[in-house]
Design a protein around this motif. Structure first.
Motif, mmCIF file in Angstrom:
data_model
loop_
_atom_site.group_PDB
_atom_site.id
_atom_site.type_symbol
_atom_site.label_atom_id
_atom_site.label_comp_id
_atom_site.label_asym_id
_atom_site.label_seq_id
_atom_site.Cartn_x
_atom_site.Cartn_y
_atom_site.Cartn_z
ATOM 1 N N ARG A 1 -4.110 -2.218 -0.186
ATOM 2 C CA ARG A 1 -4.720 -0.883 -0.038
ATOM 3 C C ARG A 1 -4.796 -0.480 1.425
ATOM 4 O O ARG A 1 -4.474 0.653 1.778
ATOM 5 C CB ARG A 1 -6.118 -0.865 -0.658
ATOM 6 C CG ARG A 1 -6.120 -0.814 -2.161
ATOM 7 C CD ARG A 1 -7.541 -0.569 -2.694
ATOM 8 N NE ARG A 1 -7.509 -0.450 -4.127
ATOM 9 C CZ ARG A 1 -8.006 -1.358 -4.969
ATOM 10 N NH1 ARG A 1 -8.589 -2.450 -4.517
ATOM 11 N NH2 ARG A 1 -7.933 -1.161 -6.266
ATOM 12 N N THR B 1 0.781 1.707 -2.777
ATOM 13 C CA THR B 1 0.454 2.296 -4.071
ATOM 14 C C THR B 1 0.599 1.223 -5.137
ATOM 15 O O THR B 1 1.568 0.456 -5.123
ATOM 16 C CB THR B 1 1.425 3.458 -4.379
ATOM 17 O OG1 THR B 1 1.268 4.451 -3.365
ATOM 18 C CG2 THR B 1 1.157 4.064 -5.744
ATOM 19 N N ARG B 2 -0.347 1.191 -6.065
ATOM 20 C CA ARG B 2 -0.264 0.236 -7.175
ATOM 21 C C ARG B 2 0.747 0.759 -8.180
ATOM 22 O O ARG B 2 0.558 1.813 -8.781
ATOM 23 C CB ARG B 2 -1.636 0.073 -7.827
ATOM 24 C CG ARG B 2 -1.668 -0.950 -8.933
ATOM 25 C CD ARG B 2 -3.129 -1.098 -9.403
ATOM 26 N NE ARG B 2 -3.246 -2.006 -10.486
ATOM 27 C CZ ARG B 2 -3.399 -1.651 -11.762
ATOM 28 N NH1 ARG B 2 -3.441 -0.382 -12.099
ATOM 29 N NH2 ARG B 2 -3.519 -2.561 -12.694
ATOM 30 N N ASP B 3 1.835 0.022 -8.354
ATOM 31 C CA ASP B 3 2.901 0.419 -9.273
ATOM 32 C C ASP B 3 2.623 0.003 -10.705
ATOM 33 O O ASP B 3 3.095 0.639 -11.637
ATOM 34 C CB ASP B 3 4.241 -0.189 -8.838
ATOM 35 C CG ASP B 3 4.724 0.341 -7.505
ATOM 36 O OD1 ASP B 3 4.355 1.473 -7.138
ATOM 37 O OD2 ASP B 3 5.479 -0.386 -6.826
ATOM 38 N N TRP C 1 2.307 -3.787 -5.910
ATOM 39 C CA TRP C 1 1.981 -2.706 -4.988
ATOM 40 C C TRP C 1 3.214 -2.464 -4.125
ATOM 41 O O TRP C 1 4.018 -3.373 -3.921
ATOM 42 C CB TRP C 1 0.806 -3.106 -4.097
ATOM 43 C CG TRP C 1 -0.492 -3.209 -4.842
ATOM 44 C CD1 TRP C 1 -0.871 -4.202 -5.706
ATOM 45 C CD2 TRP C 1 -1.568 -2.289 -4.797
ATOM 46 N NE1 TRP C 1 -2.117 -3.940 -6.206
ATOM 47 C CE2 TRP C 1 -2.577 -2.779 -5.653
ATOM 48 C CE3 TRP C 1 -1.787 -1.101 -4.106
ATOM 49 C CZ2 TRP C 1 -3.777 -2.105 -5.837
ATOM 50 C CZ3 TRP C 1 -2.991 -0.441 -4.283
ATOM 51 C CH2 TRP C 1 -3.976 -0.939 -5.149
ATOM 52 N N VAL D 1 5.003 0.198 -0.740
ATOM 53 C CA VAL D 1 4.995 1.326 0.181
ATOM 54 C C VAL D 1 6.448 1.649 0.504
ATOM 55 O O VAL D 1 7.275 0.743 0.658
ATOM 56 C CB VAL D 1 4.166 1.045 1.458
ATOM 57 C CG1 VAL D 1 4.774 -0.059 2.309
ATOM 58 C CG2 VAL D 1 3.958 2.314 2.269
ATOM 59 N N ARG E 1 6.408 7.057 3.736
ATOM 60 C CA ARG E 1 4.941 6.971 3.740
ATOM 61 C C ARG E 1 4.470 6.036 4.843
ATOM 62 O O ARG E 1 3.479 6.301 5.522
ATOM 63 C CB ARG E 1 4.454 6.502 2.365
ATOM 64 C CG ARG E 1 3.025 6.017 2.285
ATOM 65 C CD ARG E 1 2.012 7.163 2.220
ATOM 66 N NE ARG E 1 0.646 6.703 2.332
ATOM 67 C CZ ARG E 1 -0.146 6.413 1.312
ATOM 68 N NH1 ARG E 1 0.282 6.537 0.087
ATOM 69 N NH2 ARG E 1 -1.378 6.017 1.526
ATOM 70 N N ASP F 1 1.929 7.158 7.791
ATOM 71 C CA ASP F 1 0.649 6.472 7.983
ATOM 72 C C ASP F 1 0.556 5.869 9.379
ATOM 73 O O ASP F 1 -0.504 5.915 10.004
ATOM 74 C CB ASP F 1 0.456 5.387 6.923
ATOM 75 C CG ASP F 1 0.167 5.948 5.540
ATOM 76 O OD1 ASP F 1 -0.014 7.178 5.402
ATOM 77 O OD2 ASP F 1 0.140 5.134 4.587
#
Length: 192
Positions: A146, A151-153, A172, A174, A178, A182
């Motif tokens: 997190r 992102t939790r897939d 998870w 990324v 993104r 970030d």
């Protein structure tokens, strides 16, 4: 070899090479039960031969550009690490992972080290998707995912047999766009 500072507290990220097998084994011995709760590393590295063999396997992966392993040192002591268990440069995918001994937990070391590793993969190696697999019960690892902006897939139900128990594994990830956005926000002072 090189060392990358992980902040103002003296923590560093360094390659974890085969010549460090004794140090790696001592680290595993200090954190074996804690580290082994959800991952097989602690069960795979049990003596000097298996420690050297494990690190040689990652040296081979580095030479083939299919994986990497780095240790986290705090106050001159190896306390954990981050790795790319797999890397597929042609597909632009990699699976990241981590471990930490209990004395070093709660200091943000894994998050800082993983950021360095993911930055390198995205910017230097052209990785588009970084995955993070964690046992559903491993709250600390999920918290790192997190903090990394992943992102939790989904969940792979009863996916991995570990110490006689079937574990649900959360996936998870990324993506590079993104990750870059970030990182830019963090540098501008808008993120952690």
């Amino acid at each position: 070899m090189y060392a990358i500072p992980l902040g103002d507290d003296g923590a560093e990220l360094r390659p974890l090479e085969p010549w460090r097998a004794q140090e790696f084994l001592a680290h595993m011995d200090r954190g074996r039960e804690f580290i082994g709760q959800y991952i097989t590393l602690a069960d795979a590295v049990t003596d000097l031969e298996s420690s050297r063999s494990f690190l040689l396997g990652y040296a081979d992966k580095a030479a083939a550009d299919t994986g990497r392993i780095h240790g986290i040192w705090a106050d001159g002591t190896l306390v954990g690490g981050v790795l790319f268990r797999t890397m597929d440069i042609a597909q632009g995918t990699a699976e990241a992972g981590c471990w930490l001994e209990p004395a070093a937990a709660g200091r943000g070391l894994v998050t800082r080290a993983a950021r360095v590793l993911i930055d390198w993969a995205v910017e230097e190696r052209g990785i588009h998707r970084v995955e993070w697999l964690a046992a559903a019960a491993n709250g600390a690892s999920i918290a790192v995912a997190r903090r990394l902006g992943m992102t939790r897939d989904g969940v792979l139900r009863e996916y991995r047999l570990h110490r006689g128990e079937r574990l649900d594994i959360e996936v998870w990830s990324v993506l590079a766009p993104r990750w870059r956005a970030d990182r830019q926000a963090r540098r501008a002072g808008h993120g952690s």
